[in-house]
Enzyme design. Structure first.
Site, PDB file in Angstrom:
ATOM      1  N   LEU A  12      -3.811   5.630  11.225  1.00 15.01           N
ATOM      2  CA  LEU A  12      -2.810   5.191  10.249  1.00 15.01           C
ATOM      3  C   LEU A  12      -1.818   4.217  10.875  1.00 15.01           C
ATOM      4  O   LEU A  12      -1.456   3.207  10.254  1.00 15.01           O
ATOM      5  CB  LEU A  12      -2.057   6.410   9.678  1.00 15.01           C
ATOM      6  CG  LEU A  12      -0.897   6.046   8.761  1.00 15.01           C
ATOM      7  CD1 LEU A  12      -1.384   5.279   7.530  1.00 15.01           C
ATOM      8  CD2 LEU A  12      -0.128   7.285   8.350  1.00 15.01           C
ATOM      9  N   ASP A 100      -2.989  17.909   3.580  1.00 17.14           N
ATOM     10  CA  ASP A 100      -3.531  18.856   2.593  1.00 17.14           C
ATOM     11  C   ASP A 100      -3.753  20.239   3.224  1.00 17.14           C
ATOM     12  O   ASP A 100      -3.854  21.234   2.509  1.00 17.14           O
ATOM     13  CB  ASP A 100      -4.843  18.317   2.012  1.00 17.14           C
ATOM     14  CG  ASP A 100      -5.867  17.936   3.073  1.00 17.14           C
ATOM     15  OD1 ASP A 100      -5.470  17.627   4.218  1.00 17.14           O
ATOM     16  OD2 ASP A 100      -7.084  17.952   2.777  1.00 17.14           O
ATOM     17  N   TYR A 123      -3.586  24.020  12.795  1.00 16.96           N
ATOM     18  CA  TYR A 123      -3.117  22.668  12.453  1.00 16.96           C
ATOM     19  C   TYR A 123      -2.278  22.722  11.165  1.00 16.96           C
ATOM     20  O   TYR A 123      -1.167  22.173  11.114  1.00 16.96           O
ATOM     21  CB  TYR A 123      -4.326  21.749  12.276  1.00 16.96           C
ATOM     22  CG  TYR A 123      -3.999  20.380  11.722  1.00 16.96           C
ATOM     23  CD1 TYR A 123      -3.394  19.400  12.507  1.00 16.96           C
ATOM     24  CD2 TYR A 123      -4.308  20.053  10.395  1.00 16.96           C
ATOM     25  CE1 TYR A 123      -3.101  18.140  11.989  1.00 16.96           C
ATOM     26  CE2 TYR A 123      -4.022  18.796   9.874  1.00 16.96           C
ATOM     27  CZ  TYR A 123      -3.419  17.852  10.674  1.00 16.96           C
ATOM     28  OH  TYR A 123      -3.129  16.599  10.151  1.00 16.96           O
TER      29      TYR A 123
HETATM   30  N1  NAP Z   1      -6.739  11.838   9.716  1.00 13.65           N
HETATM   31  C1  NAP Z   1      -6.640  12.545   8.580  1.00 13.65           C
HETATM   32  O1  NAP Z   1      -7.636  12.810   7.896  1.00 13.65           O
HETATM   33  C2  NAP Z   1      -5.279  13.028   8.130  1.00 13.65           C
HETATM   34  C3  NAP Z   1      -5.201  13.786   6.954  1.00 13.65           C
HETATM   35  C4  NAP Z   1      -3.957  14.239   6.542  1.00 13.65           C
HETATM   36  C5  NAP Z   1      -2.832  13.948   7.275  1.00 13.65           C
HETATM   37  N2  NAP Z   1      -2.927  13.231   8.422  1.00 13.65           N
HETATM   38  C6  NAP Z   1      -1.707  12.946   9.179  1.00 13.65           C
HETATM   39  O2  NAP Z   1      -1.483  11.541   9.179  1.00 13.65           O
HETATM   40  C7  NAP Z   1      -0.868  11.161  10.415  1.00 13.65           C
HETATM   41  C8  NAP Z   1      -1.678  10.054  11.077  1.00 13.65           C
HETATM   42  O3  NAP Z   1      -2.985  10.550  11.346  1.00 13.65           O
HETATM   43  P1  NAP Z   1      -4.060   9.675  12.127  1.00 13.65           P
HETATM   44  O4  NAP Z   1      -5.397  10.073  11.620  1.00 13.65           O
HETATM   45  O5  NAP Z   1      -3.641   8.243  12.133  1.00 13.65           O
HETATM   46  O6  NAP Z   1      -3.903  10.264  13.612  1.00 13.65           O
HETATM   47  P2  NAP Z   1      -4.626   9.789  14.969  1.00 13.65           P
HETATM   48  O7  NAP Z   1      -5.535   8.650  14.706  1.00 13.65           O
HETATM   49  O8  NAP Z   1      -5.170  11.013  15.616  1.00 13.65           O
HETATM   50  O9  NAP Z   1      -3.403   9.232  15.816  1.00 13.65           O
HETATM   51  C9  NAP Z   1      -2.448  10.112  16.330  1.00 13.65           C
HETATM   52  C10 NAP Z   1      -1.326   9.317  16.918  1.00 13.65           C
HETATM   53  O10 NAP Z   1      -0.370  10.250  17.423  1.00 13.65           O
HETATM   54  C11 NAP Z   1      -0.053   9.887  18.758  1.00 13.65           C
HETATM   55  N3  NAP Z   1       0.340  11.078  19.503  1.00 13.65           N
HETATM   56  C12 NAP Z   1      -0.408  12.183  19.763  1.00 13.65           C
HETATM   57  N4  NAP Z   1       0.312  13.054  20.486  1.00 13.65           N
HETATM   58  C13 NAP Z   1       1.538  12.486  20.693  1.00 13.65           C
HETATM   59  C14 NAP Z   1       2.705  12.884  21.367  1.00 13.65           C
HETATM   60  N5  NAP Z   1       2.791  14.070  21.993  1.00 13.65           N
HETATM   61  N6  NAP Z   1       3.763  12.047  21.368  1.00 13.65           N
HETATM   62  C15 NAP Z   1       3.709  10.836  20.753  1.00 13.65           C
HETATM   63  N7  NAP Z   1       2.621  10.394  20.094  1.00 13.65           N
HETATM   64  C16 NAP Z   1       1.548  11.228  20.067  1.00 13.65           C
HETATM   65  C17 NAP Z   1      -1.297   9.220  19.308  1.00 13.65           C
HETATM   66  O11 NAP Z   1      -0.928   8.400  20.399  1.00 13.65           O
HETATM   67  P3  NAP Z   1      -1.985   8.057  21.596  1.00 13.65           P
HETATM   68  O12 NAP Z   1      -3.041   7.209  20.960  1.00 13.65           O
HETATM   69  O13 NAP Z   1      -1.148   7.300  22.569  1.00 13.65           O
HETATM   70  O14 NAP Z   1      -2.484   9.382  22.083  1.00 13.65           O
HETATM   71  C18 NAP Z   1      -1.739   8.411  18.084  1.00 13.65           C
HETATM   72  O15 NAP Z   1      -1.003   7.216  18.002  1.00 13.65           O
HETATM   73  C19 NAP Z   1      -0.763  12.434  11.259  1.00 13.65           C
HETATM   74  O16 NAP Z   1       0.513  13.002  11.070  1.00 13.65           O
HETATM   75  C20 NAP Z   1      -1.795  13.353  10.641  1.00 13.65           C
HETATM   76  O17 NAP Z   1      -1.469  14.708  10.839  1.00 13.65           O
HETATM   77  C21 NAP Z   1      -4.128  12.754   8.869  1.00 13.65           C
END
Ligand code: NAP
Length: 283
Positions: A12, A100, A123
């Site tokens: 995202l 969700d 989670y």
């Molecule tokens: N993916 C889904 O299907 C989904 C569904 C519902 C909600 N969400 C929510 O939407 C948001 C974005 O999801 P996404 O899929 O883009 O996640 P993602 O691709 O897994 O990216 C996670 C991000 O968080 C950073 N991060 C992880 N641990 C950290 C820490 N301790 N301190 C600072 N940064 C940290 C990572 O940085 P590094 O790359 O440097 O490790 C990365 O930039 C999240 O809040 C997730 O819970 C996602």
């Protein structure tokens, strides 16, 4: 407007950086700022004086969270609280990304923002507890829940299906979990509009329409012009460490009252399939 994005290296986060126009946007990865380090977060936010902070940083490995609950709560709940405390001190607005998975998946009609949380996984619990903490710390926080995120910027379901389909004549995909696929650039547009409208409270934002993972996989294979056969199976046949909600369709009603609509997931998938080869060539 000045905007700071935590989690800018994620699926995202990359879409937000790519799509955001007309504002001063700073993106931070975990290497720039670990949200578990409250003092550093406070210092960075004080330096950057953002109007809005978008908190997309999270420990998102749902099965990993089951094995490492301490890490899940340290990042997803306590890290989020660190960012909220820094936002409060700096007078910045906070938009927090949630999921969700805060619901138990037992409903049969779309979840509204006010429906009771009842997470079934570590989670989901870490996100639900973060939401409650943030609403107490920052009453004007904006919490945006989404589901089934996909895009060219990282690991996601369509990418996995396409890679598997390249090597296999058939695939088994679960057909008893229903949700809303959400294309990262479409979701990024919704988030940008929510900040522009100074939104407070809980909002659900996904692409329009819903499907099962099996139906999603079939459409991915068809859209990519592949001939792999997809077979429907049950969640019990594909046991995973973390339970998944059987039904996690999120209602767009509040998003619509804010004047924001999102395209159908089928339309989004077509754009993803067109974008994916271009991205692969660019790498
Ligand atoms: N993916 C889904 O299907 C989904 C569904 C519902 C909600 N969400 C929510 O939407 C948001 C974005 O999801 P996404 O899929 O883009 O996640 P993602 O691709 O897994 O990216 C996670 C991000 O968080 C950073 N991060 C992880 N641990 C950290 C820490 N301790 N301190 C600072 N940064 C940290 C990572 O940085 P590094 O790359 O440097 O490790 C990365 O930039 C999240 O809040 C997730 O819970 C996602």
């Amino acid at each position: 407007m000045r905007v700071t994005i935590f989690g800018a290296s994620g699926l995202l986060g990359k879409a937000l950086i790519h799509e955001w126009r007309g504002d001063v946007v700073t993106g931070l990865s975990s290497g720039d700022a670990d949200i578990r380090d409250g003092k550093r977060i406070e210092m960075l936010v004080r330096e950057q004086t953002p109007d809005w902070i978008v908190l997309a940083a999270a420990y998102t490995d749902v099965d990993g969270c089951e094995k490492n609950p301490d890490l899940a709560f340290a990042v997803n709940r306590d890290g989020a609280a660190n960012v909220a405390a820094a936002a409060e001190k700096a007078g910045a607005r906070l938009l927090f990304l949630s999921s969700d998975y805060v619901f138990d998946g037992k409903k049969t009609e779309p979840y509204e923002p006010g429906d009771a949380r009842n997470p079934q996984s570590v989670y989901g619990r870490s996100k639900a507890e973060a939401e409650i903490k943030l609403l107490n710390l920052l009453p004007n926080v904006c919490i945006v829940r989404t589901s089934w995120l996909f895009g060219v910027g990282g690991k996601c379901f369509p990418d996995t299906i396409l890679k598997l389909a390249a090597d296999r004549p058939s695939l088994d995909v679960v057909n008893d979990q229903r949700g809303c696929p959400t294309y990262a650039p479409d979701f990024a547009h919704a988030i940008i509009q929510l900040c522009g409208k100074n939104t407070e409270g809980i909002v659900h934002a996904t692409n329009a329409g819903d499907c099962t993972w099996f139906e999603f996989a079939k459409e991915i294979i068809r859209g990519a012009g592949l001939h792999t056969t997809v077979y429907p199976v049950s969640s019990a046949q594909m046991a995973r460490p973390a339970p998944r909600p059987a039904y996690s369709v999120l209602s767009p009603a509040r998003l619509r009252t804010l004047g924001i609509t999102m395209p159908s997931w089928q339309d989004a998938l077509r754009r993803y399939l067109a974008e994916r080869p271009r991205q692969a060539t660019a790498q």
